[in-house]
Design a protein around this motif. Structure first.
Motif, PDB file in Angstrom:
ATOM      1  N   LYS A 166       0.831  -1.205   0.000  1.00 37.43           N
ATOM      2  CA  LYS A 166       0.000   0.000   0.000  1.00 37.43           C
ATOM      3  C   LYS A 166       0.867   1.258   0.000  1.00 37.43           C
ATOM      4  O   LYS A 166       2.004   1.236   0.449  1.00 37.43           O
ATOM      5  CB  LYS A 166      -0.929   0.018   1.205  1.00 37.43           C
ATOM      6  CG  LYS A 166      -1.953  -1.102   1.171  1.00 37.43           C
ATOM      7  CD  LYS A 166      -2.977  -0.939   2.242  1.00 37.43           C
ATOM      8  CE  LYS A 166      -4.004  -2.073   2.129  1.00 37.43           C
ATOM      9  NZ  LYS A 166      -5.011  -1.969   3.169  1.00 37.43           N
ATOM     10  N   ILE A 167       0.275   2.333  -0.508  1.00 30.91           N
ATOM     11  CA  ILE A 167       0.923   3.641  -0.483  1.00 30.91           C
ATOM     12  C   ILE A 167       0.135   4.531   0.475  1.00 30.91           C
ATOM     13  O   ILE A 167      -1.082   4.651   0.360  1.00 30.91           O
ATOM     14  CB  ILE A 167       0.949   4.279  -1.885  1.00 30.91           C
ATOM     15  CG1 ILE A 167       1.746   3.404  -2.857  1.00 30.91           C
ATOM     16  CG2 ILE A 167       1.532   5.685  -1.815  1.00 30.91           C
ATOM     17  CD1 ILE A 167       1.656   3.847  -4.296  1.00 30.91           C
ATOM     18  N   HIS A 168       0.838   5.134   1.420  1.00 30.17           N
ATOM     19  CA  HIS A 168       0.204   6.062   2.362  1.00 30.17           C
ATOM     20  C   HIS A 168       0.875   7.424   2.216  1.00 30.17           C
ATOM     21  O   HIS A 168       2.100   7.522   2.197  1.00 30.17           O
ATOM     22  CB  HIS A 168       0.352   5.564   3.808  1.00 30.17           C
ATOM     23  CG  HIS A 168      -0.480   4.360   4.098  1.00 30.17           C
ATOM     24  ND1 HIS A 168      -1.814   4.448   4.413  1.00 30.17           N
ATOM     25  CD2 HIS A 168      -0.184   3.044   4.120  1.00 30.17           C
ATOM     26  CE1 HIS A 168      -2.301   3.235   4.622  1.00 30.17           C
ATOM     27  NE2 HIS A 168      -1.330   2.362   4.438  1.00 30.17           N
ATOM     28  N   MET A 169       0.063   8.454   2.115  1.00 28.24           N
ATOM     29  CA  MET A 169       0.544   9.832   2.011  1.00 28.24           C
ATOM     30  C   MET A 169       0.380  10.510   3.365  1.00 28.24           C
ATOM     31  O   MET A 169      -0.605  10.271   4.068  1.00 28.24           O
ATOM     32  CB  MET A 169      -0.249  10.601   0.953  1.00 28.24           C
ATOM     33  CG  MET A 169      -0.247   9.977  -0.428  1.00 28.24           C
ATOM     34  SD  MET A 169       1.382   9.852  -1.173  1.00 28.24           S
ATOM     35  CE  MET A 169       1.712  11.562  -1.513  1.00 28.24           C
ATOM     36  N   THR A 170       1.338  11.375   3.717  1.00 30.78           N
ATOM     37  CA  THR A 170       1.252  12.092   4.979  1.00 30.78           C
ATOM     38  C   THR A 170       2.012  13.406   4.874  1.00 30.78           C
ATOM     39  O   THR A 170       2.927  13.539   4.062  1.00 30.78           O
ATOM     40  CB  THR A 170       1.820  11.247   6.146  1.00 30.78           C
ATOM     41  OG1 THR A 170       1.578  11.915   7.376  1.00 30.78           O
ATOM     42  CG2 THR A 170       3.310  10.987   5.997  1.00 30.78           C
ATOM     43  N   ASP A 171       1.622  14.370   5.687  1.00 30.19           N
ATOM     44  CA  ASP A 171       2.385  15.611   5.807  1.00 30.19           C
ATOM     45  C   ASP A 171       3.508  15.372   6.795  1.00 30.19           C
ATOM     46  O   ASP A 171       3.318  14.717   7.828  1.00 30.19           O
ATOM     47  CB  ASP A 171       1.506  16.753   6.328  1.00 30.19           C
ATOM     48  CG  ASP A 171       0.538  17.247   5.274  1.00 30.19           C
ATOM     49  OD1 ASP A 171       0.950  17.335   4.097  1.00 30.19           O
ATOM     50  OD2 ASP A 171      -0.616  17.544   5.619  1.00 30.19           O
ATOM     51  N   LEU A 173       5.120  16.861   1.640  1.00 29.85           N
ATOM     52  CA  LEU A 173       4.131  15.814   1.427  1.00 29.85           C
ATOM     53  C   LEU A 173       4.913  14.548   1.108  1.00 29.85           C
ATOM     54  O   LEU A 173       5.622  14.490   0.102  1.00 29.85           O
ATOM     55  CB  LEU A 173       3.180  16.163   0.282  1.00 29.85           C
ATOM     56  CG  LEU A 173       2.121  15.106  -0.034  1.00 29.85           C
ATOM     57  CD1 LEU A 173       1.205  14.880   1.172  1.00 29.85           C
ATOM     58  CD2 LEU A 173       1.318  15.515  -1.254  1.00 29.85           C
ATOM     59  N   VAL A 174       4.803  13.550   1.977  1.00 27.06           N
ATOM     60  CA  VAL A 174       5.607  12.335   1.875  1.00 27.06           C
ATOM     61  C   VAL A 174       4.712  11.158   1.510  1.00 27.06           C
ATOM     62  O   VAL A 174       3.647  10.969   2.095  1.00 27.06           O
ATOM     63  CB  VAL A 174       6.331  12.062   3.217  1.00 27.06           C
ATOM     64  CG1 VAL A 174       7.046  10.724   3.205  1.00 27.06           C
ATOM     65  CG2 VAL A 174       7.305  13.182   3.531  1.00 27.06           C
ATOM     66  N   GLY A 175       5.167  10.371   0.537  1.00 30.34           N
ATOM     67  CA  GLY A 175       4.494   9.136   0.164  1.00 30.34           C
ATOM     68  C   GLY A 175       5.352   7.949   0.560  1.00 30.34           C
ATOM     69  O   GLY A 175       6.563   7.953   0.334  1.00 30.34           O
ATOM     70  N   VAL A 176       4.741   6.945   1.171  1.00 27.23           N
ATOM     71  CA  VAL A 176       5.445   5.745   1.603  1.00 27.23           C
ATOM     72  C   VAL A 176       4.793   4.543   0.928  1.00 27.23           C
ATOM     73  O   VAL A 176       3.629   4.242   1.174  1.00 27.23           O
ATOM     74  CB  VAL A 176       5.368   5.590   3.146  1.00 27.23           C
ATOM     75  CG1 VAL A 176       6.023   4.303   3.593  1.00 27.23           C
ATOM     76  CG2 VAL A 176       5.998   6.787   3.839  1.00 27.23           C
ATOM     77  N   HIS A 177       5.556   3.867   0.047  1.00 29.00           N
ATOM     78  CA  HIS A 177       5.072   2.658  -0.628  1.00 29.00           C
ATOM     79  C   HIS A 177       5.839   1.472  -0.052  1.00 29.00           C
ATOM     80  O   HIS A 177       7.007   1.261  -0.374  1.00 29.00           O
ATOM     81  CB  HIS A 177       5.293   2.759  -2.139  1.00 29.00           C
ATOM     82  CG  HIS A 177       4.909   1.518  -2.867  1.00 29.00           C
ATOM     83  ND1 HIS A 177       5.449   1.165  -4.074  1.00 29.00           N
ATOM     84  CD2 HIS A 177       4.031   0.524  -2.559  1.00 29.00           C
ATOM     85  CE1 HIS A 177       4.935   0.018  -4.481  1.00 29.00           C
ATOM     86  NE2 HIS A 177       4.083  -0.376  -3.570  1.00 29.00           N
ATOM     87  N   THR A 178       5.180   0.715   0.807  1.00 29.26           N
ATOM     88  CA  THR A 178       5.831  -0.394   1.509  1.00 29.26           C
ATOM     89  C   THR A 178       5.846  -1.639   0.639  1.00 29.26           C
ATOM     90  O   THR A 178       4.805  -2.109   0.191  1.00 29.26           O
ATOM     91  CB  THR A 178       5.106  -0.690   2.842  1.00 29.26           C
ATOM     92  OG1 THR A 178       5.053   0.519   3.600  1.00 29.26           O
ATOM     93  CG2 THR A 178       5.815  -1.769   3.630  1.00 29.26           C
ATOM     94  N   ARG A 179       7.046  -2.148   0.418  1.00 26.05           N
ATOM     95  CA  ARG A 179       7.218  -3.373  -0.374  1.00 26.05           C
ATOM     96  C   ARG A 179       7.302  -4.605   0.512  1.00 26.05           C
ATOM     97  O   ARG A 179       6.750  -5.648   0.192  1.00 26.05           O
ATOM     98  CB  ARG A 179       8.493  -3.276  -1.208  1.00 26.05           C
ATOM     99  CG  ARG A 179       8.465  -2.177  -2.238  1.00 26.05           C
ATOM    100  CD  ARG A 179       9.766  -2.233  -3.046  1.00 26.05           C
ATOM    101  NE  ARG A 179       9.833  -1.128  -3.959  1.00 26.05           N
ATOM    102  CZ  ARG A 179      10.755  -0.172  -3.895  1.00 26.05           C
ATOM    103  NH1 ARG A 179      11.679  -0.192  -2.974  1.00 26.05           N
ATOM    104  NH2 ARG A 179      10.744   0.800  -4.784  1.00 26.05           N
ATOM    105  N   GLU A 192       9.601   2.516  -0.622  1.00 27.64           N
ATOM    106  CA  GLU A 192       9.981   3.614  -1.498  1.00 27.64           C
ATOM    107  C   GLU A 192       9.451   4.892  -0.878  1.00 27.64           C
ATOM    108  O   GLU A 192       8.297   4.953  -0.453  1.00 27.64           O
ATOM    109  CB  GLU A 192       9.376   3.411  -2.883  1.00 27.64           C
ATOM    110  CG  GLU A 192       9.691   4.519  -3.861  1.00 27.64           C
ATOM    111  CD  GLU A 192       9.045   4.277  -5.213  1.00 27.64           C
ATOM    112  OE1 GLU A 192       8.278   5.155  -5.656  1.00 27.64           O
ATOM    113  OE2 GLU A 192       9.289   3.209  -5.810  1.00 27.64           O
ATOM    114  N   LEU A 193      10.282   5.906  -0.837  1.00 37.12           N
ATOM    115  CA  LEU A 193       9.909   7.193  -0.255  1.00 37.12           C
ATOM    116  C   LEU A 193       9.866   8.239  -1.357  1.00 37.12           C
ATOM    117  O   LEU A 193      10.821   8.384  -2.122  1.00 37.12           O
ATOM    118  CB  LEU A 193      10.952   7.597   0.798  1.00 37.12           C
ATOM    119  CG  LEU A 193      10.729   8.919   1.514  1.00 37.12           C
ATOM    120  CD1 LEU A 193       9.522   8.820   2.443  1.00 37.12           C
ATOM    121  CD2 LEU A 193      11.970   9.289   2.310  1.00 37.12           C
ATOM    122  N   ASP A 194       8.738   8.922  -1.463  1.00 41.19           N
ATOM    123  CA  ASP A 194       8.703  10.054  -2.382  1.00 41.19           C
ATOM    124  C   ASP A 194       8.278  11.303  -1.621  1.00 41.19           C
ATOM    125  O   ASP A 194       7.574  11.235  -0.625  1.00 41.19           O
ATOM    126  CB  ASP A 194       7.849   9.801  -3.625  1.00 41.19           C
ATOM    127  CG  ASP A 194       6.411   9.446  -3.355  1.00 41.19           C
ATOM    128  OD1 ASP A 194       6.126   8.865  -2.311  1.00 41.19           O
ATOM    129  OD2 ASP A 194       5.558   9.746  -4.208  1.00 41.19           O
TER     130      ASP A 194
END
Length: 146
Positions: free
Chosen positions: A87-92, A101-107, A125-127
């Motif tokens: 899943k990808i979770h977005m957070t401030d 604005l940080v996106g975390v895509h957990t593999r 993955e961190l965006d």
């Protein structure tokens, strides 16, 4: 598990350019005393993290369940990062230097529970602001003190 624990966190961030060049950034490591409790089947670990060059600390709460890890930071930095496989979770992410604005895509998310230790391994993955920043690994070990 006892209330007083020792928390070991290590991580590695591979930046986008570094992956292409075959280089990696320096590892991040922290070993600190922490407090632990179990509530509604979830493990909670609380600890304070000093910030180099800035007075004050970041108060951290790590919430661990079988299929999800949450890192909640407050103080000098504020965020609520969620690691959930696939899943990808977005957070401030609020820092003293501004908000991101940080996106975390957990593999990968692997939680190993034993009587006196809990091990956590996360690959994600961190965006930041929509741009891929890094591939990251985190390892945590929560161990009863004494």
């Amino acid at each position: 598990m006892t209330k007083d624990v020792l928390l070991s966190i290590s991580g590695m961030h591979y930046d986008v350019d570094g992956i292409e060049k075959g280089t990696e950034e320096a590892p991040i490591e922290l070993i600190t005393p922490a407090s632990y409790y179990l509530k509604n089947g979830k493990h909670y670990v609380k600890y304070e993290e000093p910030v180099e060059g800035i007075p004050g600390v970041i108060k951290n709460t790590v919430k661990v369940s079988e299929d999800k890890v949450e890192m909640i930071k407050s103080g000098l930095s504020n965020t609520h990062m969620i690691f959930e496989k696939g899943k990808i979770h977005m957070t401030d992410y609020e820092t003293p230097y501004g908000n991101l604005l940080v996106g975390v895509h957990t593999r990968v998310l692997d939680v190993q529970e034993e009587e006196k230790t809990i091990g956590v391994r996360v690959n994600y993955e961190l965006d930041v602001n929509g741009d891929k920043l890094a591939d990251c690994n985190i390892r945590m070990e929560i161990r009863a003190r004494g």
